[in-house]
Structure formats: structure tokens, C-alpha cells
Design a protein around this motif. Structure first.
Motif: not given
Length: 310
Positions: A215-217, A259-261, A266-270
Motif C-alpha cells: 500500500v505504501m508503495m 496493522r498494515g492499514l 499514521k504515516m500518510l503525511f510522511r
């Protein structure tokens, strides 16, 4: 040629044994385990060669495997990364030639973001009968044995340490393509891999990292238009994955997806800040990068089998 071993916070006697057996190698020691991504970055930043190979420690290699990779890289300065043919070392010892799961004959990615490879689909890997004995364009080079051009990595950035492990090489290769570089498989070069030495297939931690990192990628690398189209579909598939795991295995694996979602939220803005930096050097469109790749090669089936993605 120089050979460096990154001591990524090891606690056993392997480094001492390596020094004794191979006094010509250079050891680069980190005081802590930085993960695959951090360990690779640590070695990259302490070396200066024009080419670099990120190589797992559970591999063996064919004769002249590096020569073939260097020759191919020197033939075209737009080649950013190369992958050798990766075969299972267990099959080699049995007199067979079966592709290894971790990259096989070259990594691909469908438009929903699910990885697969030439010679590998789901948990099935093919025997090598010469069907991929040609240089081919791929989407990602496996981190098991990834040959890369230093100047290209310096332009797009090295491994994202937030990945820790799993899919970080796909992220790097995606960035390389956005900047106009090619990723190719060079089958003349062969690497033999033991596989599963770090995290066994199906381990909860591997399920967590693969769902989280995938998802992050997507958030980082997709174009704006595709981001708003693909991510909602993927989130729906993540919810279906949770339901699948709950039915099949109870909450442990379903909890890994949750947990991954939550981590991505939490890290969205980063990650959006990273995205901004990546999109600033984009010269290739998504349609160019995904040309001839399917919309959903793996579709729902791989949505429920991401624990072995890379």
C-alpha cells in the motif's frame, strides 16, 4: 572488484568465520540490525563503485555471473538495474533447474500493484527449460541479487528504510522507471538461492510487511489520477483479505493486514512528502511504465496470497 559484507547487527560468529575464510573481503559493520533496506543503504553509502550488487547472504553464483551483468549495463547507460536468472539451489543440488520464488526470471507488477514474475505464479514456480533465455524488460529486479547503476540510484534515491524488508526493491525499480531508466533481466547471469532464510513464507511478520509495504508503495509512486482510481480498489481488496484470513486462520493473519492499514494511515503525511519528491523527477507516465502489463494479472487470488509477494 571489491567485495563488501555488511554486518547488519549480527550476533553470531558468521563475520569472524567470513574474515578467516576470505581475508580479502571488507566488513562494513552496523551496530544494529537496520533491516534489508537499511543494511543495503549502509553498504551503498560506504562504497563508491560505479555499479553495485545488493546480494543476499544465502546465495551461490554461476561462473562469470557478474561479467554478464556489467557487460549488459555498459551497453546502455539508461539501464538502471538488472536481475540475473534466480534458481532454487535445492533444485540445482538435485540435478534439476527450478526457478526460485524470490524473483525467478524477472519481476513484474500488475496495475493493481500485485507483484509476480516470469517463471512464477502464486506459489507455483516453473522449471527452467530455456523459456526465458533472452534479455527482457521487467518491472523489478529481485533484492536477492539486484545489480544497479550507482548514478541512477543517486538520482532517484536508494532503499526506503520505512519498508524495513519486502518490496523495497520494487519501490526502487519503480522510481528508476519514473526517471526514465530501464530494468532488465539478463539470463546469462545465474544466481542460486536457498530462500526463506530470513522470514519463512507465511510468517505473520511477512504477511504484515507485504500488505503494509504494498500500500505504501502505491501511495508513493502512482500518478495522481491513478492514485484516486487504484487505491480505493486496493483498500477494498485489503478488506476482503482480512475477511479471508479471518475465515481461514483466525485473527492473527487478519490482524497483520489491519496493522498494515493502520500504519499507512499514521504515516500518510510522511509518505505524501516522499511522494512529492518522487513525482518531481517523473518523466515517464504510468501508461508507459505499465505498457503491456495486465490490469489485474493476479486479481483476487493474489490479494489473498500476499504473504509471499517477493
Amino acid at each position: 572488484m571489491k567485495i563488501f559484507i555488511v554486518d547488519n547487527g549480527s550476533t553470531d560468529t558468521s563475520i569472524q568465520e567470513a574474515r578467516t575464510l576470505y581475508p580479502e573481503i571488507e566488513i562494513l559493520s552496523s551496530p544494529e540490525n537496520l533491516g534489508y533496506a537499511g543494511g543495503c543503504n549502509f553498504g551503498f553509502e560506504k562504497t563508491n563503485s560505479p555499479y553495485v550488487v545488493f546480494l543476499n547472504n544465502d546465495t551461490e553464483h554461476s561462473q562469470d555471473w557478474l561479467k554478464h551483468l556489467v557487460e549488459k549495463a555498459q551497453s546502455d547507460f539508461k539501464i538502471g538495474a538488472l536481475q540475473p536468472k534466480i534458481l532454487s539451489i535445492q533444485s540445482i543440488k538435485q540435478g534439476k533447474r527450478v526457478f526460485d520464488y524470490a524473483g525467478a526470471a524477472g519481476g513484474l507488477l500488475d496495475r493493481l500493484g500485485y507483484p509476480y514474475a516470469y517463471g512464477r505464479m502464486f506459489s507455483h514456480v516453473e522449471s527452467d527449460s530455456g523459456q526465458f533465455n533472452h534479455v527482457s524488460k521487467i518491472f523489478w529486479a529481485s533484492g536477492t541479487a539486484m545489480f544497479a547503476r550507482r548514478s541512477a540510484l543517486e538520482k532517484v534515491g536508494i532503499f526506503d528504510t520505512d519498508f524495513f524488508a519486502h518490496m523495497e526493491e520494487i519501490d526502487v525499480c519503480w522510481r528508476l522507471q519514473l526517471a526514465g531508466y530501464k530494468i532488465l533481466a539478463e539470463p546469462k547471469s545465474e544466481v542460486y538461492h536457498y530462500g526463506g532464510a530470513t522470514l519463512a513464507a507465511g510468517s505473520p511478520q511477512k504477511v504484515y510487511l507485504n500488505h503494509r509495504n504494498n500500500v505504501m508503495m502505491l501511495l508513493k509512486n502512482l500518478s495522481t489520477v491513478n492514485l484516486f482510481f487504484i487505491v480505493p480498489v486496493r483498500l477494498l481488496l485489503e478488506v476482503l483479505s482480512i475477511a479471508f484470513y479471518l475465515k481461514k486462520s483466525g485473527f492473527e493473519y487478519a490482524g497483520c493486514v489491519v496493522r498494515g492499514l493502520v500504519w499507512n494511515l499514521k504515516m500518510l503525511f510522511r509518505n505524501l512528502r516522499k511522494r512529492s519528491a518522487i513525482q518531481s523527477f517523473r518523466i515517464k507516465s504510468d501508461s508507459e511504465i505499465f505498457q503491456n502489463l495486465p490490469f489485474a494479472k493476479v486479481l483476487l487470488s493474489v490479494a489473498f496470497r500476499p504473504s509471499q509477494s517477493t
